[in-house]
Design a protein around this motif. Structure first.
Motif, PDB file in Angstrom:
ATOM      1  N   UNK A 180      -4.867  12.480 -11.236  1.00 47.96           N
ATOM      2  CA  UNK A 180      -6.238  11.926 -11.209  1.00 47.96           C
ATOM      3  C   UNK A 180      -6.700  11.668  -9.779  1.00 47.96           C
ATOM      4  N   UNK A 181      -5.807  11.088  -8.963  1.00 45.67           N
ATOM      5  CA  UNK A 181      -6.141  10.817  -7.567  1.00 45.67           C
ATOM      6  C   UNK A 181      -6.374  12.128  -6.814  1.00 45.67           C
ATOM      7  N   UNK A 182      -5.475  13.089  -7.010  1.00 39.99           N
ATOM      8  CA  UNK A 182      -5.575  14.377  -6.324  1.00 39.99           C
ATOM      9  C   UNK A 182      -6.828  15.150  -6.698  1.00 39.99           C
ATOM     10  N   UNK A 228      -2.708   3.822  -3.436  1.00 39.39           N
ATOM     11  CA  UNK A 228      -2.229   3.071  -4.596  1.00 39.39           C
ATOM     12  C   UNK A 228      -1.797   1.706  -4.070  1.00 39.39           C
ATOM     13  N   UNK A 229      -2.300   0.664  -4.690  1.00 38.71           N
ATOM     14  CA  UNK A 229      -1.941  -0.700  -4.305  1.00 38.71           C
ATOM     15  C   UNK A 229      -1.036  -1.277  -5.377  1.00 38.71           C
ATOM     16  N   UNK A 252       0.858  -1.181   0.000  1.00 41.99           N
ATOM     17  CA  UNK A 252       0.000   0.000   0.000  1.00 41.99           C
ATOM     18  C   UNK A 252       0.893   1.230   0.000  1.00 41.99           C
ATOM     19  N   UNK A 253       0.612   2.146  -0.936  1.00 43.65           N
ATOM     20  CA  UNK A 253       1.339   3.404  -1.033  1.00 43.65           C
ATOM     21  C   UNK A 253       0.299   4.512  -0.942  1.00 43.65           C
ATOM     22  N   UNK A 254       0.517   5.454  -0.011  1.00 43.56           N
ATOM     23  CA  UNK A 254      -0.458   6.522   0.183  1.00 43.56           C
ATOM     24  C   UNK A 254       0.020   7.823  -0.432  1.00 43.56           C
ATOM     25  N   UNK A 255      -0.942   8.580  -0.958  1.00 48.01           N
ATOM     26  CA  UNK A 255      -0.749   9.967  -1.367  1.00 48.01           C
ATOM     27  C   UNK A 255      -1.838  10.715  -0.607  1.00 48.01           C
ATOM     28  N   UNK A 277     -10.428   9.521  -9.475  1.00 50.53           N
ATOM     29  CA  UNK A 277     -10.418   8.118  -9.068  1.00 50.53           C
ATOM     30  C   UNK A 277     -10.112   8.064  -7.576  1.00 50.53           C
ATOM     31  N   UNK A 278     -10.668   7.055  -6.895  1.00 51.98           N
ATOM     32  CA  UNK A 278     -10.501   6.939  -5.439  1.00 51.98           C
ATOM     33  C   UNK A 278      -9.261   6.162  -5.045  1.00 51.98           C
TER      34      UNK A 278
END
Length: 193
Positions: free
Chosen positions: A39-41, A11-12, A3-6, A45-46
């Motif tokens: 896109x995430x920011x 992000x997996x 698991x990588x967080x922003x 996308x979730x």
């Protein structure tokens, strides 16, 4: 799987994908990470799954896409079984920081806790886990790998927030207060508890 967080987004990294996750999945070797982070920011996308068929190549491939910053920190308990927290950038966090040249990871963890909180007499009791998060520095995204250790101390002195690191508060928190702090904390910190 990693698991990588922003911030609060996830992000997996995985070598397995379920059919229901196909729309969130991108090939790790081909993905444009700046585009994906955008896109995430923007909330388009979730979460995202970065796929590669060989699990042992997931992290090395990610390391080719982002500069790696290694850090270490501690989940520190005192004799009352209270947990040491810092307050920085509007969130409760645990003390941690970057490795300095010539230092091993355990030395980094102890030094950073001492510098950020003023707490001394630390001893590492066990390795907890590694966490990953992406951050931006000087206009460039970087991947921070943090090695977390469980620590103990008998320290009863003054807590000294490292103001030059934007730490506004340092507090010992009992279990109930720790739960409250975690409501305003980072996802990778929540994993440690």
């Amino acid at each position: 799987m990693y698991k990588v967080f922003i911030n609060e987004k996830l992000i997996i990294l995985s070598n397995e994908v379920q059919k229901s996750e196909i729309s969130d999945t991108y090939l790790l070797k081909d993905v444009d990470l700046e585009w994906l982070i955008g896109k995430l920011g923007a909330g388009k996308i979730d979460k995202a799954i970065l796929y590669h068929d060989k699990s042992e190549e997931l992290l090395p491939l990610l390391y080719t896409k982002l500069p790696l910053v290694e850090a270490a920190g501690g989940l520190v308990k005192n004799d009352k079984q209270e947990t040491l927290f810092i307050f920085r950038n509007g969130k409760w966090d645990l003390p941690k920081g970057k490795t300095e040249k010539g230092e091993n990871i355990e030395e980094t963890a102890i030094r950073e806790v001492e510098e950020e909180t003023g707490v001394t007499g630390l001893s590492i009791t066990e390795f907890l886990m590694k966490t990953y998060h992406i951050f931006k520095r000087n206009g460039e995204y970087r991947l921070k790998l943090t090695h977390w250790y469980k620590m103990e101390t008998k320290y009863e002195g003054e807590l000294l927030p490292q103001i030059e690191e934007d730490i506004m508060q340092v507090e010992w928190r009992n279990d109930a207060d720790a739960v409250l702090a975690l409501q305003n904390s980072y996802e990778n910190i929540k994993l440690l508890f």
